[in-house]
Design an enzyme around this catalytic site. Structure first.
Site, PDB file in Angstrom:
ATOM      1  N   GLU B  59       0.812  -1.228   0.000  1.00 36.25           N
ATOM      2  CA  GLU B  59       0.000   0.000   0.000  1.00 36.25           C
ATOM      3  C   GLU B  59       0.837   1.266   0.000  1.00 36.25           C
ATOM      4  O   GLU B  59       0.557   2.213  -0.730  1.00 36.25           O
ATOM      5  CB  GLU B  59      -0.965   0.018   1.195  1.00 36.25           C
ATOM      6  CG  GLU B  59      -2.150  -0.920   1.066  1.00 36.25           C
ATOM      7  CD  GLU B  59      -1.836  -2.359   1.463  1.00 36.25           C
ATOM      8  OE1 GLU B  59      -0.684  -2.653   1.833  1.00 36.25           O
ATOM      9  OE2 GLU B  59      -2.757  -3.201   1.418  1.00 36.25           O
ATOM     10  N   HIS B 128     -11.870  -4.887   9.495  1.00 33.83           N
ATOM     11  CA  HIS B 128     -12.400  -4.619   8.154  1.00 33.83           C
ATOM     12  C   HIS B 128     -13.648  -3.744   8.198  1.00 33.83           C
ATOM     13  O   HIS B 128     -14.434  -3.752   7.265  1.00 33.83           O
ATOM     14  CB  HIS B 128     -12.755  -5.927   7.429  1.00 33.83           C
ATOM     15  CG  HIS B 128     -11.576  -6.652   6.882  1.00 33.83           C
ATOM     16  ND1 HIS B 128     -10.661  -7.279   7.672  1.00 33.83           N
ATOM     17  CD2 HIS B 128     -11.153  -6.847   5.603  1.00 33.83           C
ATOM     18  CE1 HIS B 128      -9.729  -7.844   6.916  1.00 33.83           C
ATOM     19  NE2 HIS B 128      -9.998  -7.586   5.656  1.00 33.83           N
TER      20      HIS B 128
END
Lengths: 320, 323
Positions: B59, B128
């Site tokens: 990322e 999440h």
């Protein structure tokens, strides 16, 4: 081969050295504040690599970047004015010593988060390739950056995606005060690059001729293969990490030994021995450098402060 | 015609890729997999690997590459799988994308778009289900969009790509399958301004993203009782559209803010403070807030439901305020 002659190479190293010495003086006079990281001892790396850079080429550097900015075309005047915090500075006084920028010179900083500039340089190189622009992209970072994830992620993607980027690791053996041997399980940095299938080489960073020769080989490879290349420049900073560093982590003898390899002294000696320069010419160069730096100090002194009313400018392109 | 939020995102991306050859999408599983939420299914075949780039799980690296590519003249769209993973790229987003323009004295522009999924409600557990969009709205130098409708999901990308500054788009995972009636062409309406989704005079209900539909549902219940609730969809969390908020508050005098983020130090706190600073004498009651409860999101369904504001809670809260 080099775009510059030997005398100019020497001159450029002297320009960096003198500017850095003057910065240290100006720091003790409190004209320059904040953090100040000097490049003294490492000049052959920037002067060598930058001698092969053209105006259209992209350069990304770290917080020890005064010399790189100077040789990428940012004037000493603009650099010193920046460190004084004046609006005439190359980042309009918003950046300071660690954040020198010049979009016209394609000098993209001045990044003070270790390794943060590395993926950005890969992005610049990717853009140049996609847009079919004739540009080299070179990214400087210290060996300390090689412990950061951003370095490893970028090495992997650069090779995977065939990004034409030159990784230039300035290995001065210390990440601030932490020696390479105390921070890396694998001290052979070329092997780290090879682990990502990136072609790599190690260079004596105190020898400007070797720096230029090996950088040229790397740039030719990148152009031909359209892939990245990694260079380790073995070098040493003669000064402390920053002006706050008491240097508890290395001994004087080690510093003295490295100072004997001073890239400017050895190159001067080499040129004198080969009759490629005279003592008189060296004196002239010294005067020339002094004039440039003294004029820069005056320029910085005479610079102006940005009005506080403008404080919230430059956050977005259009004021919100 | 009827369109889902997913189809709308897909159309937005498709239009962007077709309009400008310098636009490309980079992120995890955007290509061969077809997008984690099947938004980019078939794109790799249509646009090729240079424009639909499957990134390794890096990322910070690919966000940084996006920043560099934007500085170098391309128009990258970085897709981060979820807001939770965006924290791995936080250094690039905050220490570079948001501040390069300022640090360089206005010289460097980073026209980068970062898209990511946000929000809870799918029993995906604490790692999440975050809602960090309000938290990102703390940062000067970036703009934050939270499309809550199919139409916004369809059109906001084209505006984001035309912006000279970094824009983060938060797409709510629970909205992907919702559908709406839309016109043939995307609506021409800047996403950087709030919109009154339902007008009314009994109370101003301020919300965004995944909470909008719940707020509209609650407002509908009051309609039956003859009470008109005004629902403001913020759409853009930075910069905040003060004008639309204050106008409504000055008219209605009572306010409830519904925010999926945690309450402490939240976007709802910011909006509440702005109302206090600017509309204090127009208020007939304290500004109230309904936010995510201050726990990491639990897995168990009943606990997750209790942790995130639901329509019945919103109704109850409104009743308390307007009684």
């Amino acid at each position: 081969m080099a775009l510059l002659d030997h005398v100019t190479l020497l001159l450029n190293m002297m320009r960096i050295r003198r500017m850095e010495e003057v910065c240290a003086e100006l720091y003790t006079q409190e004209k320059i504040r904040g953090f100040l990281h000097l490049y003294i001892g490492e000049e052959a790396v920037a002067a060598g690599v930058l001698s092969l850079m053209r105006p259209q080429d992209n350069v990304m550097a770290t917080y020890r970047e005064h010399g790189h900015a100077l040789l990428k075309g940012v004037s000493a005047k603009q650099i010193l004015a920046e460190m004084f915090g004046k609006v005439e500075g190359c980042s309009h006084g918003r950046g300071g010593s660690m954040h020198l920028f010049s979009s016209v010179n394609r000098f993209f900083g001045g990044n003070a988060i270790v390794a943060s500039g590395i993926p950005q340089a890969a992005g610049l190189a990717l853009a140049a390739k996609r847009l079919k622009e004739d540009r080299h992209t070179v990214c400087f970072f210290g060996e300390g950056a090689m412990a950061e994830g951003a370095f490893h992620e970028t090495m992997n993607m650069a090779e995977l995606w065939k990004i034409p980027l030159l990784f230039c690791c300035e290995n001065n053996l210390y990440a601030m005060g932490t020696a390479l041997k105390r921070s890396q399980s694998q001290m052979d940095l070329v092997k780290k690059a090879n682990a990502y299938n990136v072609t790599a080489n190690s260079v004596d960073g105190m020898n400007i001729i070797e720096v230029i020769e090996k950088t040229q080989i790397a740039l030719d490879f990148i152009k031909r293969e359209q892939r990245p290349y990694f260079l380790e420049f073995k070098t040493y900073r003669f000064r402390p990490h920053s002006m706050f560093d008491p240097e508890l982590y290395r001994n004087k003898e080690e510093v003295m030994n490295w100072k004997e390899k001073c890239p400017i002294l050895t190159f001067k000696g080499h040129l004198l021995q080969k009759n490629m320069i005279s003592e008189l010419q060296i004196q002239e160069l010294t005067l020339k450098v002094e004039k440039e730096i003294q004029e820069a100090i005056i320029f910085a002194e005479q610079g102006t402060w940005e009005p506080i009313e403008d404080l919230e400018k430059h956050v977005y392109e259009n004021d919100l | 015609m009827k369109m889902t939020y997913r189809e709308a995102l897909r159309e937005g991306l498709k239009n962007a890729l077709e309009e400008n050859p310098n636009v490309f999408l980079v992120g995890e599983d955007v290509g061969a997999y077809g997008g984690t939420y099947a938004v980019t299914k078939g794109f790799l075949e249509t646009y090729g690997p240079e424009r639909i780039m499957d990134a390794p799980l890096s990322e910070v690296g690919f966000t940084g590459i996006g920043i560099g590519a934007a500085m170098g003249g391309l128009r990258p769209i970085v897709e981060i799988m979820t807001v939770n993973f965006s924290l791995l790229a936080l250094d690039q987003i905050i220490n570079s994308a948001a501040i390069l323009r300022h640090m360089s004295g206005g010289q460097i522009s980073v026209p980068l778009v970062i898209r990511m999924t946000t929000g809870g409600g799918r029993q995906l557990g604490a790692q999440h289900s975050h809602s960090f969009e309000g938290w990102y709205a703390h940062i000067p130098g970036i703009k934050i969009l939270a499309p809550a409708t199919v139409e916004d999901a369809r059109s906001c990308l084209s505006y984001a790509l035309k912006d000279p500054d970094p824009v983060l788009i938060f797409e709510h995972a629970l909205l992907l399958n919702t559908s709406e009636e839309v016109g043939e062409l995307p609506e021409i309406r800047s996403p950087f301004k709030a919109v009154v989704r339902k007008s009314g005079t009994a109370l101003t209900l301020i919300t965004y993203g995944g909470m909008l539909n719940r707020c509209l549902e609650a407002a509908k219940e009051f309609e039956k009782l003859g009470k008109e609730i005004e629902v403001i969809d913020l759409r853009c969390l930075r910069p905040l559209d003060n004008e639309t908020i204050f106008q409504s508050v000055k008219k209605n005098h009572r306010v409830l803010i519904v925010d999926e983020g945690w309450k402490s130090g939240s976007l709802s706190a910011e909006i509440s403070a702005r109302i206090m600073e600017n509309c204090f004498f127009d208020l007939d009651a304290p500004v109230e807030r309904l936010c995510r409860r201050e726990v990491p999101i639990p897995y168990a369904r009943h606990l997750e439901l209790a942790a995130i504001p639901q329509a019945d809670e919103i109704i109850k809260k409104i009743q308390e305020i307007i009684k």
